[in-house]
Write an enzyme that holds these catalytic residues in place. Structure first.
Site, PDB file in Angstrom:
ATOM      1  N   GLY A 179       0.895  -1.594   0.141  1.00  0.00           N
ATOM      2  CA  GLY A 179      -0.168   0.199  -0.353  1.00  0.00           C
ATOM      3  C   GLY A 179       1.058   1.453  -0.122  1.00  0.00           C
ATOM      4  O   GLY A 179       0.621   1.830   0.016  1.00  0.00           O
ATOM      5  N   SER A 216      31.306  13.926 -18.901  1.00  0.00           N
ATOM      6  CA  SER A 216      30.931  12.478 -19.495  1.00  0.00           C
ATOM      7  C   SER A 216      30.549  11.840 -18.340  1.00  0.00           C
ATOM      8  O   SER A 216      31.256  10.881 -17.911  1.00  0.00           O
ATOM      9  CB  SER A 216      31.264  11.909 -20.674  1.00  0.00           C
ATOM     10  N   SER A 239      36.307  18.302 -13.763  1.00  0.00           N
ATOM     11  CA  SER A 239      36.318  19.726 -14.755  1.00  0.00           C
ATOM     12  C   SER A 239      37.642  20.157 -13.724  1.00  0.00           C
ATOM     13  O   SER A 239      38.004  19.406 -12.854  1.00  0.00           O
ATOM     14  CB  SER A 239      35.221  20.295 -14.018  1.00  0.00           C
ATOM     15  N   ASN A 265     -13.550  -2.016   3.940  1.00  0.00           N
ATOM     16  CA  ASN A 265     -12.934  -2.017   4.634  1.00  0.00           C
ATOM     17  C   ASN A 265     -13.514  -1.358   5.864  1.00  0.00           C
ATOM     18  O   ASN A 265     -13.681  -0.692   5.820  1.00  0.00           O
ATOM     19  CB  ASN A 265     -11.904  -3.073   4.633  1.00  0.00           C
TER      20      ASN A 265
END
Length: 632
Positions: free
Chosen positions: A113, A541, A469, A165
Site C-alpha cells: 500500500g 561525461s 572538471s 473495509n
C-alpha cells in the site's frame, strides 16, 4: 488392508481430477496502507480451511506476541512474511497465496500500500484478472487508492471489487458506505473502470466475507467469496490472433529443430500458415510438440514447441504469428510508462527493453506529459521520478514485433532495465507505432566509411576523454591532436565547452540535460568516424551509461575510453575557470564532483593518473596505445 488403501487411492485420484477441472482466478488486493489487505487474505485462507493445525497454533501465538488486534487473531500475519513487514505492520513485497474452495481455485497477490512500493503493486497486477481495491471506511478514497485504480486500469484489469473495509469501526453505517462508493465511482468513470462490485466488509471479524452478514441488513449483494467464486472472466487471449514469442530454439539433434515458448494469444493447428516477425518469413506448421504427445490444436497459455515445414532462420525473441493476423513491426512507439526506480528516468539515456522474450536497447524521449493520478491532469515534465506515470515515445535499436497493449498484454507490455545495475526501472504499455518508424529509412550511399578512411590512410576511431572538471582532459586531448596532426593524421577535437556554444547551447546542467548533451555529441562522433576521422572527445561525461551508449554506436575497436584520473582535491585546487569556488558557494548548481555525481570508468582502455604526469608524457602514452591498437 490393501482394499482400504485402494479405496483411499481412488478417493485421492477422484479428488485430484475434480480439482484439476476447477477454473482458476487470479486476483490482487491493493489500496492505501493499513486498509486491511493482508488481513483480508489471511481471513480468506482461514475461512477456506487452507491453514494447517501447526500454522494455526503459530498464528495464535504470534497474534498474542504482536498484540495489534486486542487479543483477536491477527490474520495479516499469515501473509506478511518478511520480518520488516511484521515489525512495521505493513506489506513491502508482493505476497502470492494459493487457496481453493469447492467451486474454484485462486491465486491472490497481496500488494503493498505504501507509495514507495507502488512498483511492486504493478508486478502483482500484471497477471491478475480481478482487482480487490480496499478502502478504510474511516478514511474514504485516498491518493493511493486513486493511484492503484489508475494502474489497474492501465494494466487492463476491468473487473473491480471495491472492498470498503473496517465497517465495524463506523458502526456499519450505510450512509458512509454509499458516500465512499459515490466518490470512487466518480473517479473510476474517468479512467474507464465501470464493472465495480462494492461490498461492505470487516475482514477482521469476517463480516460479508463468506456470506452476507446480519450486521449489514441494508446490503443485498454477494459476499466477497461469493463474488470471487462466481465472477465470469473472459479468456480474451484465446480470442486474439495467434502469437508465440520464441523463448528457445530447440535443437536436441540434427533431425529435430523446433521453436519453443508459451502461447501468448490465439490458437494454432498443424497446417496453419504462419509468419515469423520481424523478419517476415513465412512457412506452415508441421507439428505441435509437447513433452507428452503431439497436439492437434494448441491454445493460449500452453507451452509448446512448433516445427515448421521450411528451414527458416528464427531466434529467441522472434514472434510467430498466423499469416491471417500478423503482429506489427516497428522501432518507434508511443507508450505509457510507469517509472519504478529511485533514480529519475532521463530522456535519451539508453536502457534495455524486454518485450515478450525479446531484449533490445531502447531510449525514451522527454515525456509528452505526466499524469496527476488525483486529478488525471496532464502535466508538463522533463523527466519521470519514482512512481510517476507519463506518456513517452520509445525508440529501439532494431525493429521488434508487437501489438498494442490493449490487444495483447504479452506482446504489448514491456519493462526497462538499467544496463549498469541490471535492475528493472520501468514498466510500460505500447500504444501504437509512430508513423515516422515506417517513413524514415537509411539512405544508401556509394562512398562508404572504409573508402573514406583508406583515402586518409588511417583507421577511424573515437578517443573519449572523461574526468572531472579541471582534470586536464582538454589540455591532454589538444596535445594528442597536435601529435597526430604532425604525423599527417586527419582529426577533429570536440570539446565540451566549445560544443555548448553551438550544437548544445540550449542545454543546461541537470542530469537530463547532461544525458542529452552526451547523446548529441556521441551521434556527431559517430558521423565523424563514418567520415574516416580520428575524433577526440573531451567531455566530463559523468555517467557510465552514456559513455557505454557512445561506445556502442561504433564498431568494436573504434572506441577508446581515456580516463584522466585526477583527484577532486587536485582538480579543485587548479580551478582554472573558478567553477569549483562558485559551486562551493552555492552559486553553481549540479556541478560534477560537488553536488552532482561522477561515475568513474571501470575498465577504460587508457587510464592516466594525470596528477602525476606531465601533459607531454600523458599524450605520448595515448599515442603509444593507438600504435599498439593499429589505429596509427
Amino acid at each position: 488392508m490393501a482394499h482400504v488403501s485402494d479405496l483411499i487411492a481412488t478417493d485421492i485420484e477422484q479428488y485430484l481430477k475434480v480439482h484439476e477441472r476447477k477454473s482458476l482466478l487470479r486476483f490482487i488486493t491493493c489500496g492505501s496502507v493499513d486498509d486491511g489487505k493482508s488481513t483480508l487474505i489471511g481471513r480468506l485462507l482461514y475461512d477456506s480451511k487452507m491453514i494447517f493445525e501447526d500454522q494455526m497454533t503459530a498464528l495464535e501465538n504470534d497474534s498474542k506476541k504482536v498484540g495489534t488486534q486486542g487479543g483477536e487473531i491477527d490474520f495479516a500475519l499469515l501473509v506478511d512474511g518478511l520480518a520488516a513487514e511484521r515489525e512495521q505492520g505493513i506489506t513491502i513485497d508482493v505476497a502470492y497465496r494459493f487457496f481453493s474452495t469447492e467451486k474454484r481455485k485462486f491465486i491472490v497477490a497481496d500488494t503493498p500500500g505504501h507509495e514507495q512500493y507502488t512498483r511492486n503493486m504493478v508486478t502483482g497486477a500484471s497477471t491478475a484478472q480481478v482487482a480487490v481495491i480496499l478502502i478504510d471506511a474511516r478514511k474514504g478514497v485516498l491518493t493511493q487508492t486513486r493511484r492503484h485504480s489508475y494502474l489497474v486500469s492501465l494494466i487492463g484489469i476491468r473487473k473491480v471489487v471495491l472492498a470498503i473495509n473496517k465497517m465495524d469501526l463506523v458502526d456499519y453505517d450505510q450512509a458512509t458506505f454509499e458516500r465512499i462508493l459515490a466518490d470512487y465511482k466518480a473517479f473510476a468513470a474517468r479512467i474507464g473502470l465501470a464493472d465495480i462490485a462494492a461490498i461492505p466488509l470487516s475482514a477482521l471479524k469476517g463480516v460479508n466475507m463468506l456470506a452476507r452478514a446480519e450486521e449489514t441488513p441494508w446490503y443485498q449483494g454477494p459476499s466477497l467469496m461469493e463474488y470471487l467464486e462466481t465472477v465470469e472472466v473472459e479468456d480474451e487471449a484465446r480470442k486474439a490472433p495467434f502469437r508465440l514469442p520464441v523463448q528457445w530454439v530447440n535443437r536436441p539433434n540434427l533431425d529435430f529443430r523446433g521453436f519453443s515458448g508459451q502461447i501468448a494469444a490465439g490458437e494454432i493447428r498443424p497446417g496453419d500458415a504462419v509468419r515469423v516477425q520481424p523478419s517476415g518469413r513465412a512457412s506452415t506448421v508441421a507439428r505441435i510438440v509437447t513433452q507428452d504427445r503431439d497436439l492437434e490444436v494448441a491454445v493460449a497459455g500452453q507451452s509448446i514447441t512448433l516445427t515448421l515445414a521450411d528451414e527458416i532462420d528464427i531466434s529467441r525473441g522472434d514472434v510467430i504469428s498466423r499469416t491471417d493476423g500478423p503482429a506489427s513491426v516497428a522501432d518507434q512507439f508511443e507508450a505509457t510508462l510507469v517509472w519504478m526506480s529511485d533514480g529519475a528516468m532521463l530522456p535519451g539515456r539508453p536502457y534495455l527493453m524486454k518485450l515478450g522474450t525479446k531484449v533490445v536497447t531502447a531510449s525514451i524521449t522527454e515525456p509528452k506529459y505526466k499524469v496527476n493520478v488525483n486529478t488525471l491532469e496532464h502535466l508538463a515534465a522533463k523527466k519521470l521520478d519514482l512512481n510517476e506515470i507519463g506518456i513517452v515515445n520509445v525508440a529501439t535499436d532494431q525493429p521488434v514485433a508487437f501489438d498494442p497493449y490493449k490487444e495483447n498484454t504479452t506482446t504489448g507490455g514491456f519493462i526497462l532495465i538499467d544496463r549498469i545495475s541490471n535492475a528493472t526501472v520501468g514498466a510500460g504499455m505500447l500504444h501504437f507505432a509512430l508513423r515516422r518508424s515506417d517513413n524514415v529509412h537509411w539512405q544508401a550511399v556509394d562512398v562508404a566509411k572504409d573508402q573514406r578512411a583508406d583515402l586518409k590512410g588511417q583507421k577511424p576511431a573515437i578517443l573519449w576523454f572523461t574526468g572531472l572538471s579541471g582534470a586536464g582532459k582538454s589540455t591532454i586531448a589538444n596535445m594528442v591532436e597536435k601529435k597526430l596532426y604532425a604525423r599527417g593524421r586527419h582529426t577533429y577535437l570536440l570539446d565540451g565547452d566549445n560544443v555548448r556554444h553551438g550544437l548544445n547551447k540550449d542545454l543546461g546542467f541537470t542530469d537530463a540535460d547532461r544525458v542529452e548533451n552526451i547523446r548529441r555529441v556521441a551521434e556527431v562522433s559517430k558521423l565523424m568516424v563514418d567520415a574516416g576521422l580520428i575524433v577526440l572527445v573531451s567531455f566530463i561525461s559523468p555517467f557510465r551509461s552514456e559513455r557505454r551508449m557512445a561506445r556502442e554506436l561504433v564498431k568494436a575497436g573504434e572506441f577508446f575510453e581515456v580516463f584522466v584520473d585526477t583527484p577532486l582535491a587536485v582538480a579543485e585546487a587548479r580551478d582554472v575557470k573558478g567553477l569549483y569556488k562558485k559551486a562551493r558557494e552555492g552559486k553553481l548548481k549540479n556541478f560534477t564532483g560537488i553536488d552532482s555525481p561522477y561515475e568513474a570508468p571501470e575498465d577504460p582502455e587508457i587510464h592516466l593518473q594525470a596528477a602525476d604526469l606531465a601533459v607531454e608524457t600523458a599524450a605520448d602514452a595515448i599515442i603509444a596505445h593507438l600504435e599498439g591498437a593499429g589505429v596509427i
